[in-house]
Design a protein around this motif. Structure first.
Motif, PDB file in Angstrom:
ATOM      1  N   UNK A  76       0.815  -1.215   0.000  1.00 38.62           N
ATOM      2  CA  UNK A  76       0.000   0.000   0.000  1.00 38.62           C
ATOM      3  C   UNK A  76       0.844   1.258   0.000  1.00 38.62           C
ATOM      4  N   UNK A  77       2.151   1.102   0.232  1.00 40.75           N
ATOM      5  CA  UNK A  77       3.046   2.256   0.234  1.00 40.75           C
ATOM      6  C   UNK A  77       4.227   2.053  -0.712  1.00 40.75           C
ATOM      7  N   UNK A  78       3.970   1.355  -1.806  1.00 36.75           N
ATOM      8  CA  UNK A  78       4.996   1.191  -2.817  1.00 36.75           C
ATOM      9  C   UNK A  78       5.611  -0.192  -2.834  1.00 36.75           C
ATOM     10  N   UNK A  79       6.425  -0.424  -3.828  1.00 27.87           N
ATOM     11  CA  UNK A  79       7.074  -1.720  -3.990  1.00 27.87           C
ATOM     12  C   UNK A  79       8.266  -1.870  -3.054  1.00 27.87           C
ATOM     13  N   UNK A  80       8.477  -3.109  -2.595  1.00 24.80           N
ATOM     14  CA  UNK A  80       9.639  -3.442  -1.770  1.00 24.80           C
ATOM     15  C   UNK A  80      10.367  -4.579  -2.467  1.00 24.80           C
ATOM     16  N   UNK A  81      11.611  -4.376  -2.803  1.00 28.57           N
ATOM     17  CA  UNK A  81      12.384  -5.368  -3.544  1.00 28.57           C
ATOM     18  C   UNK A  81      13.174  -6.263  -2.608  1.00 28.57           C
ATOM     19  N   UNK A  82      13.279  -7.539  -2.972  1.00 26.00           N
ATOM     20  CA  UNK A  82      14.055  -8.477  -2.173  1.00 26.00           C
ATOM     21  C   UNK A  82      14.369  -9.725  -2.959  1.00 26.00           C
ATOM     22  N   UNK A  83      15.466 -10.383  -2.607  1.00 25.42           N
ATOM     23  CA  UNK A  83      15.852 -11.617  -3.294  1.00 25.42           C
ATOM     24  C   UNK A  83      14.949 -12.789  -2.925  1.00 25.42           C
ATOM     25  N   UNK A  84      14.310 -12.716  -1.753  1.00 28.51           N
ATOM     26  CA  UNK A  84      13.408 -13.788  -1.298  1.00 28.51           C
ATOM     27  C   UNK A  84      12.330 -13.162  -0.436  1.00 28.51           C
ATOM     28  N   UNK A  85      11.175 -13.813  -0.390  1.00 24.59           N
ATOM     29  CA  UNK A  85      10.067 -13.366   0.438  1.00 24.59           C
ATOM     30  C   UNK A  85       9.640 -14.506   1.339  1.00 24.59           C
ATOM     31  N   UNK A  86       9.518 -14.216   2.642  1.00 29.71           N
ATOM     32  CA  UNK A  86       9.057 -15.202   3.622  1.00 29.71           C
ATOM     33  C   UNK A  86       7.644 -14.829   4.058  1.00 29.71           C
TER      34      UNK A  86
END
Length: 404
Positions: free
Chosen positions: A209-219
């Motif tokens: 809701x406040x923009x994209x968050x980039x990451x190599x993996x999501x838990x």
């Protein structure tokens, strides 16, 4: 950009973030509410081996029990290694408890009927015996979750910031209790995950809701809402809410209850598949002097309506176990939603259907107790290590839409 994005700032998400940061990874924790604002904030803080049948969940509980004791050594949250006493109303139930304890392979001591009051002087008369489990413990879950997140940040004072960066206060020499100087934890609170980012088939972050968050993996550590987060990524997890109420008494001048005490029916209810109401007597004190009384289970969706009949039933069962509670006032109640899976096992590990997505949810009522082991094992996966336990029984793709 982070190495890992953890969705959920409850105790399981906090443990995932803590152990990933300890392993040298930079972590962003995203939650639509505050730290411990969901199921974690509605739990009793149980760390139990006594209610687990022999098998993978018990192995997870034993590992987690050991990790909790290590986590508690620096302090920062309430941890009581008080032990648990499971009591039997009849000799037949006592024989069943004895058989289960022998199969579990954990520490225990049989307690005869005449010895029960040596452990709990205020127990009711007429009970057939019990089993004492010295490894059982209790933790203040909200403090524990917050402490694990603090230990992953560079500065305790920024643990609750809406967006705390890893370069904030690095190398300030304040001795904040972090385990190493590599990985860090950033908190993004009040931020709702609305979708996933991808590069090809692989997950590369989350939309919020406040923009994209980039990451190599999501838990996915979203607890009772873990199935909804998985669905956003196109993965099926049959996690359902199982509501439970807890009664809280007025603070007592003298402690009536020394251990976590519950009847054998609690073990049966934990393993039940019923959607209907089930209750069993679970009673324990807290350092503040209050007494916590549970436990109820029912699948009614996310209905938070207070049920006076359920609370009355819990109170009656507690008084039957500890008659002295009849003169004690209940001052409040609260409810929470356990993340129920049909096979009563949590979902832990990489999702083969969605590369880059990992799950740490579906622990039902054992999430607080199992959190450290879950975080530890996921950190091993994320860094390419061989996990200390076989995660096959917890694999995310074990369910089908037809069978769950």
């Amino acid at each position: 950009m982070s190495d890992v994005i953890v969705v959920g700032a409850g105790v399981v998400g906090a443990a995932c973030a803590y152990y990933a940061a300890r392993a040298g990874l930079d972590v962003t924790v995203v939650d639509r509410g505050p730290v411990a604002g969901g199921t974690t904030g509605s739990g009793e803080g149980n760390i139990l081996v006594s209610d687990k049948e022999p098998g993978p969940e018990l192995e997870l509980a034993v590992l987690s029990n050991r990790l909790w004791r290590t986590l508690a050594e620096p302090g920062g949250f309430e941890f009581e290694a008080k032990g648990g006493l499971v009591v039997a109303e009849t000799e037949d139930v006592q024989r069943q408890l004895t058989g289960l304890a022998a199969e579990q392979g954990v520490e225990y001591a049989l307690v005869g009927a005449s010895e029960l009051r040596d452990h709990e002087p205020h127990l009711a008369e007429g009970l057939a015996g019990g089993v004492y489990y010295p490894q059982d413990a209790q933790v203040q879950p909200m403090l524990a979750a917050a402490t694990m997140l603090r230990r992953g940040t560079d500065d305790y004072g920024h643990a609750y910031g809406d967006d705390y960066g890893r370069d904030n206060g690095r190398g300030n020499g304040r001795g904040n209790g972090r385990d190493n100087g590599d990985g860090t934890v950033r908190l993004r609170l009040g931020v709702e995950v609305t979708g996933f980012l991808r590069s090809g088939e692989r997950v590369t972050g989350v939309r919020t809701s406040q923009g994209d968050v980039l990451g190599d993996a999501v838990v996915n550590a979203a607890g009772t809402w873990g199935g909804q987060i998985a669905a956003l990524a196109g993965a099926h997890l049959p996690i359902l809410p199982r509501r439970g109420f807890i009664l809280v008494t007025e603070p007592l001048r003298e402690s009536l209850i020394r251990h976590k005490v519950y009847t054998a029916a609690y073990v049966t209810n934990v393993a039940s598949d019923s959607a209907g109401l089930e209750t069993s007597a679970v009673v324990e004190g807290t350092p503040a002097g209050t007494v916590l009384i549970g436990a109820s289970r029912e699948r009614v969706g996310f209905d938070r309506t207070t049920s006076v009949p359920v609370l009355s039933r819990l109170a009656a069962q507690a008084v039957a176990l500890f008659p002295a509670l009849r003169e004690v006032r209940a001052i409040r109640s609260y409810c929470g939603f356990r993340p129920y899976c049909p096979d009563h096992l949590p979902v832990i590990g990489a999702d083969p259907r969605v590369p880059g997505l990992y799950h740490a949810c579906g622990h039902e009522g054992a999430g607080i107790g199992l959190a450290p082991a879950t975080g530890h094992l996921l950190a091993q996966l994320l860094t390419g290590e061989q996990p200390d336990l076989d995660l096959t029984p917890f694999r995310p793709d074990r369910f089908t839409e037809e069978t769950s």
